[in-house]
Design a protein around this motif. Structure first.
Motif, short mmCIF file in Angstrom:
data_model
loop_
_atom_site.label_atom_id
_atom_site.label_comp_id
_atom_site.label_asym_id
_atom_site.label_seq_id
_atom_site.Cartn_x
_atom_site.Cartn_y
_atom_site.Cartn_z
N ALA A 52 -2.54 -17.33 -3.64
CA ALA A 52 -3.69 -16.71 -2.98
C ALA A 52 -4.50 -17.73 -2.19
CB ALA A 52 -4.58 -16.02 -4.02
N PHE A 53 -4.82 -18.87 -2.82
CA PHE A 53 -5.53 -19.95 -2.15
C PHE A 53 -5.40 -21.22 -2.99
CE2 PHE A 53 -8.74 -17.44 -4.53
CZ PHE A 53 -9.16 -18.40 -5.46
N THR A 54 -5.80 -22.35 -2.42
CA THR A 54 -5.69 -23.64 -3.10
C THR A 54 -7.08 -24.23 -3.34
OG1 THR A 54 -5.64 -25.00 -1.09
CG2 THR A 54 -3.54 -24.07 -1.84
N SER A 55 -7.12 -25.31 -4.11
CA SER A 55 -8.40 -25.98 -4.35
C SER A 55 -9.00 -26.51 -3.05
CB SER A 55 -8.21 -27.13 -5.35
OG SER A 55 -7.31 -28.10 -4.84
N VAL A 81 -10.75 -23.76 -1.37
CA VAL A 81 -12.03 -23.46 -2.01
C VAL A 81 -13.11 -24.42 -1.52
CG1 VAL A 81 -13.28 -23.45 -4.21
CG2 VAL A 81 -11.00 -22.45 -4.07
N THR A 82 -12.84 -25.72 -1.58
CA THR A 82 -13.86 -26.70 -1.18
C THR A 82 -14.12 -26.63 0.32
OG1 THR A 82 -12.12 -28.40 -1.09
CG2 THR A 82 -13.43 -28.27 -3.10
N THR A 83 -13.09 -26.35 1.10
CA THR A 83 -13.27 -26.23 2.55
C THR A 83 -14.18 -25.04 2.88
OG1 THR A 83 -11.12 -27.21 3.04
CG2 THR A 83 -12.10 -25.84 4.75
N ARG A 84 -13.92 -23.92 2.23
CA ARG A 84 -14.75 -22.73 2.49
C ARG A 84 -16.20 -22.99 2.06
NH1 ARG A 84 -13.09 -16.48 1.15
NH2 ARG A 84 -15.04 -15.51 1.80
N VAL A 87 -17.87 -25.93 1.90
CA VAL A 87 -18.56 -26.84 2.81
C VAL A 87 -18.85 -26.16 4.14
CG1 VAL A 87 -18.38 -29.01 4.08
CG2 VAL A 87 -17.63 -28.91 1.71
N LYS A 88 -17.89 -25.40 4.64
CA LYS A 88 -18.12 -24.67 5.90
C LYS A 88 -19.27 -23.67 5.75
CE LYS A 88 -13.61 -25.04 8.15
NZ LYS A 88 -12.46 -24.31 8.72
N LYS A 89 -19.34 -23.02 4.59
CA LYS A 89 -20.44 -22.09 4.33
C LYS A 89 -21.78 -22.81 4.36
CE LYS A 89 -20.18 -19.26 0.77
NZ LYS A 89 -20.22 -18.82 -0.66
N LEU A 90 -21.86 -23.96 3.70
CA LEU A 90 -23.11 -24.72 3.66
C LEU A 90 -23.53 -25.19 5.05
CD1 LEU A 90 -22.52 -26.82 0.42
CD2 LEU A 90 -24.08 -24.89 0.72
N ILE A 91 -22.55 -25.59 5.86
CA ILE A 91 -22.86 -26.02 7.23
C ILE A 91 -23.38 -24.83 8.04
CG2 ILE A 91 -21.85 -26.85 9.39
CD1 ILE A 91 -19.92 -28.53 7.67
N PHE A 92 -22.69 -23.69 7.93
CA PHE A 92 -23.08 -22.52 8.72
C PHE A 92 -24.44 -21.99 8.31
CE2 PHE A 92 -23.11 -17.87 9.33
CZ PHE A 92 -22.93 -17.82 10.70
N ARG A 93 -24.69 -21.91 7.01
CA ARG A 93 -25.94 -21.33 6.55
C ARG A 93 -27.13 -22.27 6.73
NH1 ARG A 93 -24.57 -17.75 1.12
NH2 ARG A 93 -22.81 -16.60 2.00
N HIS A 94 -26.89 -23.56 6.84
CA HIS A 94 -27.97 -24.51 7.10
C HIS A 94 -28.04 -24.85 8.59
CE1 HIS A 94 -27.65 -25.19 2.71
NE2 HIS A 94 -28.92 -25.53 2.81
N SER A 95 -28.10 -23.83 9.41
CA SER A 95 -28.13 -24.07 10.86
C SER A 95 -29.44 -24.72 11.29
CB SER A 95 -27.92 -22.75 11.61
OG SER A 95 -28.87 -21.78 11.20
N ILE A 135 -24.87 -12.54 8.70
CA ILE A 135 -23.87 -12.70 9.78
C ILE A 135 -22.51 -12.99 9.18
CG2 ILE A 135 -23.19 -14.13 11.75
CD1 ILE A 135 -26.19 -14.57 12.28
N GLU A 136 -22.50 -13.91 8.22
CA GLU A 136 -21.25 -14.34 7.59
C GLU A 136 -20.57 -13.18 6.87
OE1 GLU A 136 -20.90 -16.63 3.63
OE2 GLU A 136 -21.16 -18.15 5.16
N LYS A 137 -21.38 -12.37 6.16
CA LYS A 137 -20.82 -11.25 5.40
C LYS A 137 -20.49 -10.05 6.28
CE LYS A 137 -21.32 -13.21 1.33
NZ LYS A 137 -20.15 -13.57 0.50
#
Length: 471
Positions: free
Chosen positions: A288-291, A294-297, A299-307, A331-333
């Motif tokens: 389904a997915f790898t570690s 998980v960490t990539t998603r 970090v990308k979430k934190l970058i996007f949400r802390h615009s 926006i993300e959801k």
């Protein structure tokens, strides 16, 4: 004009034939520093060392930019050669030049990392090499080399970083002037001399006897336990079978926070991390997915949400920062309606927490009480209705109104600035403490609390409250 970058290696005489040929072409020659042993290889050439830039730079980032600017500026007038101790690939100024200019010629020299690896007898081929001045960028790896340890302060910084990764009692090799000596990591800043030739090489111990472990080690041990021949219990688990464990561990972590117990918090944080790792490994097995996913998603979430940090949004205070986060989350959801946002609140949240979150999201659409007082008025109204239903013997209606009352109470808490879950948790803890103390006093006086009526309980509860205050 042509820019040529030359790696001088670490010692005199390591200059390659192609480097000598380039140096003889009449180009302007710069050297990063004249303080390294390898600089003596340039004895027969007209070379301008750039040591003066060291003293005029506030930090090494500024230094590297100045070095790169000097070389690039000269290249507008004539061919230029820039010589660095060690290898070109290890020099940050060279990296800047290569990022800004095309058609740069590179003539490599022996690297500081490979030199230290050979002297230390490092066995693994997975080695991270970094300048001591970039020690913050060193990531966990089976082995590491840190070079440019040219003063006590830098040695101390290296010791702290390597202690965190490998353990302060781990063995390492300290290299200085071509000599290598085995020491412990905690001894890195206790050596007699530091200069540009100093480096440290360290290789992690076997897995079962390492002093320090990282998140990848957690994942790996779960994989071992799940593998054929591993632990029968771990091999039998699924995401569904261990889902309750995550809830329990999360509550235990919060309990540690409430108790302000750092040792307990240390342990429980690890237990929560284990649950995350276990679920990740299970999904890796399913494809389904790898570690890394998980960490990539994350970090990308934190970058996007802390615009307001990494983008163009602005946030002057805590509330505006939270507003940016919420906006980006929607926006993300891909929520196009407020109803979708309300529906996304997890069903398995504790009741107070879920009610509060649903109310908050509905309030963004304008559906809310005007104030805590207006919510309290509605609570009073529903309480009166519940009392009347009980007096009339309408139990089903009373039960329904109990839900209304609790929901209204959450609204009062929320609009009064209180977290309903936390408020109820604290009140329950206070009641439990008061009850235990009241019973303790009663038993000490030979009383049987089962015989108490409301007046007796109120008396002993009052005495318990006073006793608790005195302590």
């Amino acid at each position: 004009m042509q820019i040529t970058l030359i790696g001088l290696g670490l010692n005199e005489g390591e200059l390659s034939g192609s480097a000598k040929a380039a140096l003889s072409q009449g180009a302007k020659i710069f050297a990063r520093t004249a303080q390294s042993p390898s600089y003596r290889s340039l004895g027969g050439y007209d070379v301008q060392p750039l040591d003066e830039l060291f003293t005029s730079s506030r930090n090494f980032d500024t230094l590297n930019k100045k070095l790169a600017d000097t070389v690039i500026k000269q290249s507008k007038l004539t061919d230029v050669i820039y010589c660095v101790d060690g290898a070109v690939c290890e020099d940050n100024a060279c990296k800047i030049i290569l990022s800004r200019k095309k058609d740069v010629k590179v003539i490599e020299g022996p690297s500081k990392t490979s030199y230290a690896v050979n002297l230390a007898g490092i066995k693994t081929t997975c080695v991270s090499g970094v300048s001591a001045y970039d020690i913050k960028n060193l990531k966990p790896s089976p082995a590491a080399v840190v070079y440019d340890i040219d003063c006590y302060y830098i040695a101390s910084e290296v010791k702290i970083a390597l202690s965190d990764l490998y353990g302060e009692e781990a063995d390492c090799t300290f290299i200085c002037g071509g000599k290598a000596v085995k020491i412990k990591i905690y001894e890195i800043d206790r050596q007699k001399d530091y200069n540009m030739t100093c480096a440290v090489a360290v290789e992690e111990s076997d897995f079962l006897v390492k002093d320090r472990y990282d998140y990848n080690d957690v994942l790996n041990i779960v994989r071992v336990l799940r593998a054929p021949g591993g632990c029968p219990w771990d091999r039998a688990q699924t995401n569904e079978s261990i889902r309750q464990n995550m809830i329990e561990e999360a509550y235990e972590l919060v309990d540690a926070i409430n108790k302000n117990d750092d040792d307990m918090l240390w342990e429980e944080t690890g237990d929560v991390l284990l649950q995350a790792a276990f679920h990740t490994v299970l999904k890796e097995e399913q494809g389904a997915f790898t570690s890394q996913d998980v960490t990539t998603r994350l970090v990308k979430k934190l970058i996007f949400r802390h615009s307001h940090i990494f983008g163009k949004d602005k946030a002057a205070d805590e509330n505006s920062a939270l507003g940016v986060w919420d906006k980006n989350k929607e926006i993300e959801k891909k929520h196009s309606t407020y109803g979708e946002s309300v529906a996304a609140v997890p069903d398995n949240f504790p009741a107070c927490m879920r009610a509060q979150k649903v109310q908050k999201r509905a309030s963004k659409a304008g559906l809310d009480y005007l104030s805590a007082m207006s919510a309290a008025d509605k609570l009073t109204e529903d309480t009166d209705s519940c009392i009347n239903a009980l007096l009339d013997g309408k139990e089903d209606l009373a039960k329904k109104l109990c839900g209304d009352m609790l929901f209204d109470a959450v609204s009062v808490c929320r609009l009064a600035g209180a977290d309903s879950e936390q408020a109820l948790t604290e009140r329950t803890a206070e009641f439990a403490e008061l009850f235990i103390k009241a019973e303790e006093i009663a038993l000490s006086e030979g009383k049987n609390v089962k015989d108490f009526g409301e007046l007796e309980w109120n008396w002993y509860l009052l005495r318990a409250k006073n006793a608790i205050k005195e302590h």
